[in-house]
Design a protein around this motif. Structure first.
Motif, PDB file in Angstrom:
ATOM      1  N   PHE A 104       0.848  -1.198   0.000  1.00  0.00           N
ATOM      2  CA  PHE A 104       0.000   0.000   0.000  1.00  0.00           C
ATOM      3  C   PHE A 104       0.878   1.240   0.000  1.00  0.00           C
ATOM      4  O   PHE A 104       1.877   1.312   0.730  1.00  0.00           O
ATOM      5  CB  PHE A 104      -0.930   0.028   1.219  1.00  0.00           C
ATOM      6  N   ALA A 105       0.505   2.210  -0.831  1.00  0.00           N
ATOM      7  CA  ALA A 105       1.193   3.501  -0.875  1.00  0.00           C
ATOM      8  C   ALA A 105       0.144   4.592  -1.052  1.00  0.00           C
ATOM      9  O   ALA A 105      -0.911   4.378  -1.650  1.00  0.00           O
ATOM     10  CB  ALA A 105       2.201   3.552  -2.020  1.00  0.00           C
ATOM     11  N   TRP A 106       0.449   5.781  -0.541  1.00  0.00           N
ATOM     12  CA  TRP A 106      -0.455   6.913  -0.690  1.00  0.00           C
ATOM     13  C   TRP A 106      -0.338   7.485  -2.104  1.00  0.00           C
ATOM     14  O   TRP A 106       0.648   7.208  -2.805  1.00  0.00           O
ATOM     15  CB  TRP A 106      -0.139   7.987   0.349  1.00  0.00           C
ATOM     16  N   PRO A 107      -1.314   8.272  -2.537  1.00  0.00           N
ATOM     17  CA  PRO A 107      -1.292   8.799  -3.913  1.00  0.00           C
ATOM     18  C   PRO A 107      -0.010   9.556  -4.266  1.00  0.00           C
ATOM     19  O   PRO A 107       0.378   9.588  -5.436  1.00  0.00           O
ATOM     20  CB  PRO A 107      -2.515   9.726  -3.953  1.00  0.00           C
ATOM     21  N   ASP A 108       0.646  10.165  -3.264  1.00  0.00           N
ATOM     22  CA  ASP A 108       1.880  10.906  -3.562  1.00  0.00           C
ATOM     23  C   ASP A 108       3.094   9.993  -3.683  1.00  0.00           C
ATOM     24  O   ASP A 108       4.222  10.468  -3.875  1.00  0.00           O
ATOM     25  CB  ASP A 108       2.147  11.981  -2.502  1.00  0.00           C
ATOM     26  N   GLY A 109       2.873   8.670  -3.572  1.00  0.00           N
ATOM     27  CA  GLY A 109       3.959   7.725  -3.717  1.00  0.00           C
ATOM     28  C   GLY A 109       4.586   7.264  -2.417  1.00  0.00           C
ATOM     29  O   GLY A 109       5.450   6.376  -2.423  1.00  0.00           O
ATOM     30  N   THR A 110       4.173   7.852  -1.302  1.00  0.00           N
ATOM     31  CA  THR A 110       4.725   7.453  -0.008  1.00  0.00           C
ATOM     32  C   THR A 110       4.316   6.014   0.311  1.00  0.00           C
ATOM     33  O   THR A 110       3.140   5.702   0.415  1.00  0.00           O
ATOM     34  CB  THR A 110       4.226   8.379   1.117  1.00  0.00           C
ATOM     35  N   GLU A 111       5.328   5.165   0.465  1.00  0.00           N
ATOM     36  CA  GLU A 111       5.059   3.745   0.696  1.00  0.00           C
ATOM     37  C   GLU A 111       4.815   3.476   2.175  1.00  0.00           C
ATOM     38  O   GLU A 111       5.549   3.961   3.035  1.00  0.00           O
ATOM     39  CB  GLU A 111       6.243   2.913   0.213  1.00  0.00           C
TER      40      GLU A 111
ATOM     41  N   ASN B 229       4.782   6.476  15.819  1.00  0.00           N
ATOM     42  CA  ASN B 229       3.952   7.268  14.923  1.00  0.00           C
ATOM     43  C   ASN B 229       4.516   7.176  13.510  1.00  0.00           C
ATOM     44  O   ASN B 229       5.720   7.271  13.299  1.00  0.00           O
ATOM     45  CB  ASN B 229       3.937   8.736  15.361  1.00  0.00           C
ATOM     46  N   GLY B 230       3.624   6.980  12.534  1.00  0.00           N
ATOM     47  CA  GLY B 230       4.056   6.934  11.148  1.00  0.00           C
ATOM     48  C   GLY B 230       4.369   5.552  10.624  1.00  0.00           C
ATOM     49  O   GLY B 230       4.710   5.405   9.441  1.00  0.00           O
ATOM     50  N   THR B 231       4.264   4.521  11.482  1.00  0.00           N
ATOM     51  CA  THR B 231       4.570   3.165  11.012  1.00  0.00           C
ATOM     52  C   THR B 231       3.390   2.532  10.280  1.00  0.00           C
ATOM     53  O   THR B 231       3.560   1.484   9.652  1.00  0.00           O
ATOM     54  CB  THR B 231       4.972   2.249  12.182  1.00  0.00           C
ATOM     55  N   GLY B 232       2.202   3.138  10.349  1.00  0.00           N
ATOM     56  CA  GLY B 232       1.072   2.643   9.569  1.00  0.00           C
ATOM     57  C   GLY B 232       0.016   1.894  10.352  1.00  0.00           C
ATOM     58  O   GLY B 232      -0.767   1.138   9.770  1.00  0.00           O
ATOM     59  N   LYS B 233      -0.062   2.103  11.663  1.00  0.00           N
ATOM     60  CA  LYS B 233      -1.039   1.359  12.478  1.00  0.00           C
ATOM     61  C   LYS B 233      -2.475   1.680  12.055  1.00  0.00           C
ATOM     62  O   LYS B 233      -3.278   0.771  11.797  1.00  0.00           O
ATOM     63  CB  LYS B 233      -0.841   1.682  13.969  1.00  0.00           C
ATOM     64  N   SER B 234      -2.799   2.973  11.980  1.00  0.00           N
ATOM     65  CA  SER B 234      -4.162   3.356  11.596  1.00  0.00           C
ATOM     66  C   SER B 234      -4.455   2.962  10.158  1.00  0.00           C
ATOM     67  O   SER B 234      -5.573   2.538   9.831  1.00  0.00           O
ATOM     68  CB  SER B 234      -4.356   4.869  11.778  1.00  0.00           C
TER      69      SER B 234
ATOM     70  N   LEU C  57      -7.204  -0.712   6.210  1.00  0.00           N
ATOM     71  CA  LEU C  57      -7.109  -1.761   5.190  1.00  0.00           C
ATOM     72  C   LEU C  57      -7.866  -3.009   5.635  1.00  0.00           C
ATOM     73  O   LEU C  57      -8.583  -3.638   4.842  1.00  0.00           O
ATOM     74  CB  LEU C  57      -5.641  -2.101   4.927  1.00  0.00           C
ATOM     75  N   LEU C  58      -7.716  -3.367   6.912  1.00  0.00           N
ATOM     76  CA  LEU C  58      -8.430  -4.536   7.438  1.00  0.00           C
ATOM     77  C   LEU C  58      -9.936  -4.327   7.434  1.00  0.00           C
ATOM     78  O   LEU C  58     -10.712  -5.264   7.235  1.00  0.00           O
ATOM     79  CB  LEU C  58      -7.947  -4.847   8.849  1.00  0.00           C
ATOM     80  N   ALA C  59     -10.355  -3.073   7.678  1.00  0.00           N
ATOM     81  CA  ALA C  59     -11.786  -2.761   7.740  1.00  0.00           C
ATOM     82  C   ALA C  59     -12.396  -2.544   6.362  1.00  0.00           C
ATOM     83  O   ALA C  59     -13.617  -2.397   6.239  1.00  0.00           O
ATOM     84  CB  ALA C  59     -12.005  -1.518   8.595  1.00  0.00           C
ATOM     85  N   GLY C  60     -11.554  -2.532   5.323  1.00  0.00           N
ATOM     86  CA  GLY C  60     -12.068  -2.290   3.974  1.00  0.00           C
ATOM     87  C   GLY C  60     -12.248  -0.830   3.647  1.00  0.00           C
ATOM     88  O   GLY C  60     -12.821  -0.491   2.604  1.00  0.00           O
ATOM     89  N   GLU C  61     -11.757   0.050   4.508  1.00  0.00           N
ATOM     90  CA  GLU C  61     -11.864   1.496   4.249  1.00  0.00           C
ATOM     91  C   GLU C  61     -10.858   1.939   3.188  1.00  0.00           C
ATOM     92  O   GLU C  61     -11.054   2.954   2.541  1.00  0.00           O
ATOM     93  CB  GLU C  61     -11.603   2.272   5.540  1.00  0.00           C
ATOM     94  N   LEU C  62      -9.766   1.213   3.049  1.00  0.00           N
ATOM     95  CA  LEU C  62      -8.754   1.474   2.020  1.00  0.00           C
ATOM     96  C   LEU C  62      -8.546   0.214   1.192  1.00  0.00           C
ATOM     97  O   LEU C  62      -8.752  -0.904   1.685  1.00  0.00           O
ATOM     98  CB  LEU C  62      -7.424   1.900   2.664  1.00  0.00           C
ATOM     99  N   THR C  63      -8.108   0.401  -0.044  1.00  0.00           N
ATOM    100  CA  THR C  63      -7.860  -0.725  -0.943  1.00  0.00           C
ATOM    101  C   THR C  63      -6.359  -0.901  -1.123  1.00  0.00           C
ATOM    102  O   THR C  63      -5.654   0.071  -1.456  1.00  0.00           O
ATOM    103  CB  THR C  63      -8.501  -0.475  -2.321  1.00  0.00           C
ATOM    104  N   PRO C  64      -5.842  -2.105  -0.911  1.00  0.00           N
ATOM    105  CA  PRO C  64      -4.393  -2.313  -1.066  1.00  0.00           C
ATOM    106  C   PRO C  64      -3.974  -2.165  -2.517  1.00  0.00           C
ATOM    107  O   PRO C  64      -4.744  -2.438  -3.442  1.00  0.00           O
ATOM    108  CB  PRO C  64      -4.180  -3.730  -0.549  1.00  0.00           C
TER     109      PRO C  64
END
Length: 535
Positions: A15-22, A42-47, A52-59
Motif C-alpha cells: 500500500f502507498a499513498w497517492p503521492d507515492g509514499t510507501e 507514529n508513522g509506522t502505519g497502524k491506523s 485496510l483490514l476494515a475495507g476502508e482502504l484498498t491495497p
C-alpha cells in the motif's frame, strides 16, 4: 458442522499513498481469536493497517482476507450531528416496524423487517447502560451528546451488531475516566478477534498479545504490555551486549591489522637492506621478494577481511538496538523555589460555568481530572489569559506557557527554528539549534516545515516551542498531552517533564501518565475545583 474461527490475514500486502509514499510492501499478518494490542511508532502505519483490514482502504497489491463480520471504530470519529441515536445504533428501521405493529398495522413488510429481533429496544438500552449511557434516549440527536459520549455510542453500535472481528483505533482518546472504565470492561469481556491500536497502558494491560509494527513487519509478544516490556528489556540488554562485543572485536581487528602492516613494513625495509648489500644472488633475492609480496598481500587481505566482517557484525548488532533517545530539558531558569506562589484563583467563575479557588505553589505538579465537559480546558484557557472569567480574579505570579490540546500555537508554514524564534526573539539561531537538539531535532530536521511533521514530531515541536520560550516558563500547563502520541513519544514526554524544574498543571484522563510524571496534588473539576485523593 463446525464454523470457521474468525481471523484476519494479510498476504504480501502493498500500500502507498497517492503521492507515492510507501506504507507497506510485501507485508504479512495473521490474527486469530483473542485481544491483540497493535503498537508502534507514529508513522509506522497502524491506523492505515486498521483501515485496510476494515475495507476502508484498498491495497495496491496482495490481499486482505477477513473471516467474520468486522466492526471498526476509527480514531477520528465524525458523526452527523442531525442523526438520532437509534440511527447510529442501526436499529431505526426495526424500531419503526415494531412501533407500527404495536399501533395495529399488520402489514407483512413490518414483520419481515423485525424478523426475530423483537427485543431490539431492550438490547439497545442494555448495551447503552453497560457503557454508562443509560441517560441517553434512543430518539435523541447526536448534536446533543459530548465527544466522549459519541465515541461510546459508536462502540455501543458495534457491540449491538455483535461482529466477530472488532478493530479499535485509539478508542480512549477524549474519554474521561468513567468512560474509560466502561471501555475497559467492554474490551475485557470481548469474545472473538479484537485488534486495538492504543498508547493507553491500562487498556493494553487487558490484551492477550502485543503486535509491534516496526521496520515494515510485525514482531509478536505473548501476554500484555507489561510482559511485552519485560521481553523487550531482555532483548535490548542482549542486543547491547552484542554491540559491546562487536565493538571490542572491531577494535581488536583494527589493532591486529595495524600490527600486521607494521610487520610487513619492517620486512620490506629488511628486504631492501639485504638487496642493497647484495648478500645473495639477484635471482634468489627477486624470487624471495615476489614470495614475500604474495605472502604479505594474503596476510594483509586476511586481516582486512576479518575487519570487514567484524564491522558487518557491529552494524547488525547496532540495528538490533532500538532508538531510545530521550528528550533532555536542562533549563535552570525554569526552576521554582519551594513554596513560591505561582498561581492564585480567587472566586473565579468560568465562562461556561464552574467555579475555582486555588493557591498553587512551586514546584508542585498538579493533575487536573474530571469528566468530559466539566470545564478543564476552560479553566486552563482562562488561566492562560485566552478567555476572561465571568467574575473573580486570576493572578499568575511567574512566567507561564500553555500547550493546548490541538497544538494550534505553531505556524504550519514556518520551520521549527522560526517557530521557536517567534517565542524567543532574543535568542540567536545557533542557541535555538543547540536547544532543539535536546528535543531530538538536529541538523536539517530543525529546518523542516512544521506542516510536514508527523504527529509525534509535531507534539515535540510544540513542546520545544513553549519550553524554550523567553522568559523561561516556570509554570507549564498541558491539556491532554498524550492524545495521539505513540508509546515511545509518551515515554519521551515523561522524560522531558522529569527534567523540567518548574511547576506543572496537567489536564489528562491518562492516569498512568499522571502517575509517571510525579504528580504531587490531584484536583477534580466538576462544577467546583476540589482537591481529591491520589488516583
Amino acid at each position: 458442522m463446525a464454523t470457521t474461527a474468525p481471523s484476519l490475514t494479510c498476504n504480501h500486502l502493498t500500500f502507498a499513498w497517492p503521492d507515492g509514499t510507501e506504507v507497506f510492501e510485501d507485508f504479512d499478518l495473521t490474527v486469530g481469536p483473542g485481544r491483540t494490542g497493535l503498537i508502534g511508532l507514529n508513522g509506522t502505519g497502524k491506523s492505515t493497517l486498521l483501515k485496510l483490514l476494515a475495507g476502508e482502504l484498498t491495497p495496491g497489491g496482495g490481499s486482505v482476507r477477513v473471516s467474520g463480520e468486522v466492526g471498526y471504530l476509527p480514531q477520528n470519529l465524525t458523526l452527523d450531528v442531525t442523526r438520532r441515536v437509534d440511527e447510529v445504533l442501526g436499529i431505526e428501521d426495526t424500531r419503526t416496524a415494531l412501533h407500527a405493529i404495536e399501533s395495529g398495522d399488520v402489514d407483512e413488510r413490518h414483520f419481515t423487517v423485525v424478523g426475530d429481533d423483537w427485543d431490539v429496544e431492550e438490547r439497545a438500552r442494555a448495551t447503552l447502560d453497560g457503557l454508562g449511557l443509560e441517560h441517553i434516549g434512543l430518539d435523541r440527536v447526536i448534536g446533543e451528546l459530548s465527544g466522549g459520549e459519541s465515541v461510546l455510542l459508536r462502540l455501543a453500535a458495534l457491540l449491538l451488531a455483535r461482529p466477530s472481528v472488532l478493530l479499535l483505533d485509539e478508542p480512549t482518546n477524549n474519554l474521561d475516566l468513567a468512560a474509560r472504565d466502561r471501555l475497559y470492561q467492554a474490551v475485557s469481556g470481548w469474545k472473538g478477534v479484537l485488534v486495538v491500536v492504543s498508547h493507553d497502558r491500562e487498556l493494553l494491560s487487558l490484551v492477550d498479545q502485543i503486535a509491534d509494527l516496526r521496520d515494515g513487519g510485525v514482531r509478536w509478544y505473548g501476554g500484555n504490555l507489561e510482559s511485552y516490556e519485560a521481553a523487550v528489556a531482555t532483548e535490548q540488554e542482549a542486543a547491547q551486549r552484542m554491540v559491546r562485543s562487536a565493538e571490542a572485536d572491531v577494535r581488536r581487528q583494527k589493532r591486529e591489522l595495524a600490527e600486521a602492516r607494521m610487520k610487513l613494513a619492517r620486512r620490506e625495509r629488511y628486504g631492501r637492506k639485504m638487496q642493497a648489500i647484495k648478500r645473495e644472488p639477484k635471482g634468489v633475492m627477486s624470487a624471495r621478494k615476489r614470495q614475500a609480496e604474495v605472502s604479505a598481500g594474503k596476510h594483509r587481505g586476511m586481516h582486512e577481511e576479518r575487519l570487514s566482517e567484524a564491522a558487518k557484525r557491529l552494524d547488525a548488532a547496532q540495528e538490533a538496538v532500538w532508538d531510545d533517545d530521550e528528550i533532555r530539558v536542562d533549563l535552570p531558569h525554569t526552576e521554582v523555589p519551594r513554596g513560591r506562589r505561582v498561581l492564585t484563583l480567587r472566586e473565579v467563575e468560568l465562562r461556561w460555568g464552574g467555579r475555582a479557588r486555588l493557591d498553587f505553589h512551586g514546584p508542585e505538579r498538579i493533575a487536573l481530572v474530571g469528566r468530559n465537559g466539566a470545564g478543564k480546558t476552560t479553566l486552563l484557557r482562562t488561566v492562560a489569559g485566552q478567555w476572561e472569567p465571568v467574575s473573580g480574579e486570576v493572578e499568575v505570579h511567574v512566567p507561564l506557557r500553555y500547550l493546548p490540546q490541538r497544538l494550534d500555537l505553531l505556524d504550519e508554514d514556518l520551520s521549527l527554528v522560526e517557530n521557536v524564534a517567534r517565542a524567543a526573539p532574543g535568542t540567536t539561531n545557533n542557541q535555538i539549534r543547540a536547544r532543539l537538539a535536546r528535543f531530538l531535532f538536529t541538523g536539517r530536521r530543525a529546518e523542516q516545515r512544521v506542516g510536514t511533521l508527523s504527529g509525534g514530531e509535531r507534539f515535540r515541536a510544540a513542546l520545544a516551542t513553549v519550553m524554550l520560550a523567553e522568559p523561561a516558563p516556570q509554570l507549564l500547563m498541558l491539556d491532554e498531552p498524550t492524545n495521539n502520541l505513540d508509546m515511545s513519544s509518551v515515554d519521551q514526554l515523561v522524560s522531558a517533564l522529569h527534567s523540567y524544574r518548574g511547576a506543572l498543571l496537567v489536564a489528562s484522563h491518562d492516569l498512568s501518565f499522571l502517575r509517571r510524571i510525579g504528580t504531587t496534588r490531584w484536583l477534580r473539576m466538576d462544577g467546583q475545583l476540589t482537591d481529591v485523593e491520589p488516583l
